[in-house]
Design an enzyme around this catalytic site. Structure first.
Site, PDB file in Angstrom:
ATOM      1  N   HIS A   3       0.763  -1.216   0.045  1.00 36.33           N
ATOM      2  CA  HIS A   3      -0.054   0.025   0.020  1.00 36.33           C
ATOM      3  C   HIS A   3       0.767   1.306  -0.047  1.00 36.33           C
ATOM      4  O   HIS A   3       0.418   2.365   0.698  1.00 36.33           O
ATOM      5  CB  HIS A   3      -0.865   0.103   1.101  1.00 36.33           C
ATOM      6  CG  HIS A   3      -1.935  -1.225   1.359  1.00 36.33           C
ATOM      7  ND1 HIS A   3      -3.137  -1.244   0.510  1.00 36.33           N
ATOM      8  CD2 HIS A   3      -1.925  -2.131   1.830  1.00 36.33           C
ATOM      9  CE1 HIS A   3      -3.695  -2.296   0.539  1.00 36.33           C
ATOM     10  NE2 HIS A   3      -2.966  -2.938   1.515  1.00 36.33           N
TER      11      HIS A   3
ATOM     12  N   ASN B 263     -10.802  -2.996   1.539  1.00 34.81           N
ATOM     13  CA  ASN B 263     -10.273  -2.896   0.075  1.00 34.81           C
ATOM     14  C   ASN B 263     -11.413  -2.681  -0.671  1.00 34.81           C
ATOM     15  O   ASN B 263     -12.520  -2.595  -0.349  1.00 34.81           O
ATOM     16  CB  ASN B 263      -9.860  -4.245  -0.176  1.00 34.81           C
ATOM     17  CG  ASN B 263      -8.435  -4.635   0.337  1.00 34.81           C
ATOM     18  OD1 ASN B 263      -7.358  -3.976   0.277  1.00 34.81           O
ATOM     19  ND2 ASN B 263      -8.177  -5.710   0.861  1.00 34.81           N
TER      20      ASN B 263
ATOM     21  N   TYR C 292      -0.442  -4.230  11.762  1.00 28.46           N
ATOM     22  CA  TYR C 292      -0.565  -2.824  11.204  1.00 28.46           C
ATOM     23  C   TYR C 292       0.237  -1.904  12.318  1.00 28.46           C
ATOM     24  O   TYR C 292       0.915  -1.189  11.651  1.00 28.46           O
ATOM     25  CB  TYR C 292      -2.134  -2.407  10.833  1.00 28.46           C
ATOM     26  CG  TYR C 292      -2.615  -2.961   9.410  1.00 28.46           C
ATOM     27  CD1 TYR C 292      -2.530  -4.359   9.150  1.00 28.46           C
ATOM     28  CD2 TYR C 292      -2.739  -2.106   8.498  1.00 28.46           C
ATOM     29  CE1 TYR C 292      -2.818  -4.904   7.849  1.00 28.46           C
ATOM     30  CE2 TYR C 292      -3.080  -2.638   7.268  1.00 28.46           C
ATOM     31  CZ  TYR C 292      -3.291  -3.909   6.995  1.00 28.46           C
ATOM     32  OH  TYR C 292      -3.809  -4.408   5.849  1.00 28.46           O
TER      33      TYR C 292
END
Ligand code: NDP
Length: 496
Positions: A61, A134, A344
């Site tokens: 990303h 997404n 994350y």
């Protein structure tokens, strides 16, 4: 905010005025040569800072557009969640968003065929809540241990440092649960025409909870109000060369013009007592919940009306995580979600440092009090002053308490059972891709033909014949004629 110095002059980084910012201090010889001086702080800082301008690029990303805006509740869902920002029709919450491709690097073209990540941070009255979604409803794998392998196979070959069709397809034939996501990737939706025209999906199952301990399983959907808009493969390839920042520019320019993108947020829900009636494992991210059985329930509107003033500060430094949740929303036993909740924040700590939550773009609107997390690199807070840095203290110099006082308790759920191999492939894995092919794409003019052409163009890059055969077999399991048509199209391209 930029604060000008006393005379709106350049200063050094420590605040002292700089007499000239555009010349280094030199000892010059008669011929015009010059030696620069170690005492020229401005020169040294200028060079040293430049060498350190880059922070680690996101491993996935990396290329993204960003914006700010708001979420507004349009429908009451207080029967299933106490989350403050989702309750009270009309309530507005400030949001920061970042929409990215997944595999390619930060300097890559926006229109390369890929899933798009769509992260949204809600700055709520109960702290931040992140959605890290997404633009497709399913994911390639359902076991997090495959996540790094999946992504490497979509990136660069370890020897050639180029993208590699053999590596890509070798991974996917070895992990056939990815076939549903591949059907989306090579469909029209793999090349969006505008970020104003994409949908967003939680993919994961969350729990929406109430203080009384009740909860519902929930999947979240975001629909572009103007409908989904896609490029053809040919347009996407052309734009990747002619206008690599095409989607980023489009979002920025349309917001500048006041043409604010808006989207409708809806949810699908399942009561825990009804899970057995769902035709799929609700914790499997490679599956959707059929619309007919689980209709969408509208919740609110998302609008992006403000461009970043500074991309690095507001978008690059933004860190999103599925673990950032407010009371009223909880994770479910989806293994991918559980792993992302670790991965994350871990990535953000590596990329931005341990105090990344203090950066203005990430900081919540509400006061933060967690004095057991303090110090660390780049801590620019008051660092809890003299307050105890250990738990269960009765000493409260600043008036805060170190034990929680919220009446919010996580819901109770008992989980037990054997450890299983979650990548086991069954016929179930091919039913939903089959429905996408036979029911959804068949209805849209030319969608099947475009899919065949898109995917064949990619498979034709596979060098090994036996691997191509395996790819055809994978798609024959979705639909016999689909596999045959792909094979025919690939063979034509390979021979051409
Ligand atoms: P439906 O016919 O009710 O749903 C089909 C959905 O597919 C549409 O609502 C739309 O979702 C999406 N869609 C429409 N055109 C395309 C396209 N060209 N390419 C990709 N997606 C498209 O049936 P089901 O809910 O039973 O789903 C059937 C299949 O549709 C699934 O197996 C799945 O592959 C796919 N799908 C299902 C979704 C779901 O959440 N149930 C969501 C998206 C796709 P949207 O409104 O979200 O754009």
């Amino acid at each position: 905010m930029i604060v000008a110095g006393p005379h709106n002059l350049y200063t050094l980084a420590e605040g002292a005025p700089a007499p000239r910012n555009d010349t280094s201090v030199q000892v010059r010889n008669k011929q015009g040569g010059g030696l620069v001086l170690l005492q020229d702080t401005q020169l040294i800082e200028t060079l040293a800072h430049f060498s350190r301008e880059r922070i680690p690029e996101r491993v996935v990303h990396a290329k993204a557009a960003g914006a700010r805006g708001y979420f507004q509740v349009t429908h009451d869902i207080s029967d299933i969640t106490d989350a403050d920002f989702l309750n009270a029709i009309g309530k507005k919450t400030e949001v920061v968003t970042r929409i990215s491709t997944v595999g390619p690097e930060s300097g890559s073209a926006d229109t390369i065929r890929d899933f798009h990540g769509w992260a949204i941070k809600f700055k709520t009255a109960e702290g931040n809540n992140d959605w890290v979604f997404n633009n497709q409803p399913v994911f390639f794998v359902r076991d997090p241990i495959k996540f790094p392998s999946l992504n490497r196979s979509h990136k660069r070959h370890p020897a050639t440092h180029t993208s590699d069709a053999d590596m890509f397809w070798d991974f996917h034939v070895g992990s056939p649960e990815s076939v549903h996501a591949l059907m989306f990737l090579f469909s029209d939706r793999g090349t969006p025409a505008t970020l104003r025209g994409i949908n967003g999906y939680s993919g994961h199952t969350y729990k929406f909870t109430k203080k009384d301990g009740s909860f519902h399983y929930v999947k979240i959907h975001i629909h572009a109000d103007g409908g989904v808009k896609n490029l053809t493969n040919e347009e996407a390839i052309r734009l990747a060369g002619e206008s690599p920042d095409y989607l980023t520019n489009d979002l920025y320019n349309e917001i500048e013009k006041g043409n604010y993108p808006s989207y409708t947020v809806s949810i699908q829900t399942i009561h825990p007592a009804d899970v057995a009636m769902c035709p799929v494992n609700i914790f499997d991210m490679t599956k959707v919940w059929p619309h007919e059985q689980y209709p969408l329930r509208p919740v609110g509107k998302l609008v992006f009306d403000t461009n970043p003033v500074n991309y690095f500060a507001e978008v690059e430094q933004a860190a999103f995580s599925p673990s950032t949740l407010v009371p009223g929303i909880e994770p479910s036993a989806d293994p991918m979600l559980q792993a992302r909740m670790f991965a994350y924040p871990d990535a953000a700590r590596y990329r931005l440092g341990v105090n990344y939550q203090m950066l203005p773009t990430n900081a919540p609107k509400v006061p933060v009090y967690i004095p057991t997390e303090r110090d660390g690199f780049m801590n620019f807070s008051a660092n809890y002053g003299p307050d105890p840095n250990y738990l269960n203290s009765s000493i409260h110099p600043t008036g805060f308490h170190t034990t929680g006082v919220s009446d919010y308790k996580p819901t109770e759920e008992s989980l037990s059972g054997p450890v299983v191999f979650t990548s086991e492939i069954t016929d179930e894995d091919f039913k939903q891709p089959r429905a996408l092919w036979n029911k959804v794409m068949a209805k849209e003019d030319g969608a099947q033909e475009r899919f065949i052409s898109n995917i064949a163009g990619n498979i034709a890059g596979v060098k090994r014949d036996w691997l191509r055969e395996k790819v055809f077999e994978l798609f024959r399991r979705v639909d016999e004629s689909l596999g045959d048509r792909i094979e025919e199209a690939v063979n034509k391209m390979v021979k051409a």
